[in-house]
Design an enzyme around this catalytic site. Structure first.
Site, mmCIF file in Angstrom:
data_model
loop_
_atom_site.group_PDB
_atom_site.id
_atom_site.type_symbol
_atom_site.label_atom_id
_atom_site.label_comp_id
_atom_site.label_asym_id
_atom_site.label_seq_id
_atom_site.Cartn_x
_atom_site.Cartn_y
_atom_site.Cartn_z
ATOM 1 N N SER A 207 0.829 -1.187 0.000
ATOM 2 C CA SER A 207 0.000 0.000 0.000
ATOM 3 C C SER A 207 0.875 1.254 0.000
ATOM 4 O O SER A 207 1.647 1.467 -0.935
ATOM 5 C CB SER A 207 -0.973 -0.046 1.189
ATOM 6 O OG SER A 207 -1.984 0.911 1.050
ATOM 7 N N ASP A 303 -10.577 -3.263 -4.439
ATOM 8 C CA ASP A 303 -9.611 -2.326 -3.870
ATOM 9 C C ASP A 303 -9.634 -1.039 -4.687
ATOM 10 O O ASP A 303 -9.493 -1.093 -5.917
ATOM 11 C CB ASP A 303 -8.218 -2.962 -3.919
ATOM 12 C CG ASP A 303 -7.125 -2.111 -3.289
ATOM 13 O OD1 ASP A 303 -7.412 -0.981 -2.866
ATOM 14 O OD2 ASP A 303 -5.983 -2.592 -3.226
ATOM 15 N N HIS A 333 -8.120 -5.124 -0.466
ATOM 16 C CA HIS A 333 -6.905 -4.518 0.069
ATOM 17 C C HIS A 333 -6.602 -5.154 1.431
ATOM 18 O O HIS A 333 -7.515 -5.493 2.180
ATOM 19 C CB HIS A 333 -7.139 -3.014 0.235
ATOM 20 C CG HIS A 333 -5.900 -2.201 0.380
ATOM 21 N ND1 HIS A 333 -5.133 -1.814 -0.690
ATOM 22 C CD2 HIS A 333 -5.296 -1.690 1.478
ATOM 23 C CE1 HIS A 333 -4.117 -1.100 -0.264
ATOM 24 N NE2 HIS A 333 -4.182 -1.009 1.055
#
Length: 380
Positions: A207, A303, A333
């Site tokens: 991320s 996501d 995610h």
């Protein structure tokens, strides 16, 4: 076909004038919750997360958000539901250390997948991975993201150095980026005493950490420092455009949604309009990507960051960078670090990244290729 409110539909017999008069009462339908597309294992993990009663991050202060249940907590809750052990994956050596950052000491955790050598025996020369956790540059820490570096160490046989970094809003952009590069340089300088091989160092991030990982490679290229042999980019933050197809389709996703991403940018950024185009944040739009090492990209279907992860792969490939990528359907995610017994696709993704890293460790080290003179360069 346009959907009408109940009141508007009742007015249809009275003609368009009446319908026009009540047009202000017609509100757009909110985006649907896309987590209904989750596969059964992912749905079970999301239900475990919901059972912890997390509050919406975007409604909290950063201090409050840092105390919220995480997906790591949800994995443990799901393990308990399934009667599985909750102990972390065993690694022969795990120790916390402090390393110098760009503006002060940083917390780090070292995972060594071999037992310590007996006194007098030489240290092994293992590959090394410098790992950066996620959390939108604002939340999370080494404990929240403990499972991913454990999996990487176990599956690659490499030493993993997981690095914490300064976070917003206390330390705004580019504090985390500067710390990430300082940590990478420290790892290179201390490879020998860690038992690592200076010629086989990779960067991996999840991320926001994926954004840091590719930025480290860009900064190393700019400084003509040794390049990492590979970049593991796991659902990376790679752009600032929040109107992409996946942002629209997954605006209400869990555990990451569009409102949270705006909250992260607001709390890490300085508010300067130029940050939306800064190549360190808008990697897909404005970064020079030529000359970077092999990229291993993982994306998740449910996501908001799915589109920009795929676009990053396309742009890297167009700039001559070797790219291997895998898009995992039915997961969200934060799926990567889950226990494979809870979420089998997490185990598949961990093994995929590990195998590609091992291949990079076995290949010749990448050469430094300077960007074109007229290219926009990431600022150090």
């Amino acid at each position: 076909m346009t959907m009408l409110s109940r009141r508007a539909s009742l007015l249809l017999p009275f003609g368009l004038a009446a319908l026009s008069a009540c047009a202000t009462d017609v509100s757009p339908m909110p985006p649907a919750d896309p987590t209904g597309r989750a596969d059964p294992e992912m749905r079970g993990l999301l239900e475990a997360f919901a059972s912890l009663n997390p509050k919406p991050i975007e409604t909290l202060t950063p201090a409050e958000a840092r105390r919220q249940p995480s997906m790591a907590d949800a994995v443990k809750a799901r393990q308990r539901m399934l009667g599985l052990p909750t102990a972390p994956r065993a690694i022969p050596q795990v120790r916390d250390i402090t390393i110098p950052g760009s503006a002060g000491p940083l917390q780090a955790r070292i995972y060594v997948p071999q037992a310590a050598p007996a006194r007098g025996e030489p240290l092994p020369r293992l590959p090394m991975i410098v790992y950066f956790h996620g959390g939108g540059f604002v939340i999370a820490d080494l404990d929240v993201y403990d499972s991913s570096p454990r999996a990487l160490a176990a599956d690659t046989g490499a030493i993993v150095i997981s690095v914490h970094y300064r976070q917003g809003p206390e330390h705004r952009f580019p504090a985390a980026h500067d710390d990430a590069y300082a940590a990478y340089i420290w790892a290179l300088q201390n490879a020998a005493q860690l038992g690592g091989d200076l010629s086989r160092v990779a960067v991996v991030g999840e991320s926001a950490g994926g954004n840091l990982a590719i930025n480290v490679a860009m900064m190393a290229r700019e400084a003509r420092a040794p390049l990492p042999v590979a970049m593991g980019l796991i659902y990376p933050v790679a752009g600032t455009d929040m109107t992409t197809p996946s942002y629209r389709a997954n605006a209400m996703a869990k555990p990451l949604n569009a409102a949270m991403m705006k909250w992260f940018f607001d709390n890490y950024g300085t508010g300067a309009p130029s940050e939306k185009t800064d190549p360190r944040l808008n990697v897909v739009g404005n970064a020079e990507l030529r000359g970077l090492p092999k990229a291993i990209i993982v994306t998740a279907e449910i996501d908001p960051l799915n589109s920009e992860g795929k676009a990053l792969g396309e742009k890297l490939r167009a700039n001559g960078v070797q790219v291997v990528e895998r898009d995992y359907m039915g997961v969200t995610h934060e799926f990567f670090g889950a226990d494979p017994k809870v979420l089998s696709k997490a185990g598949d993704a961990q093994r995929f990244v590990a195998a590609e890293l091992q291949a990079a460790f076995a290949a010749p080290a990448p050469a430094v290729v300077a960007p074109r003179r007229n290219a926009r360069r990431p600022r150090a």
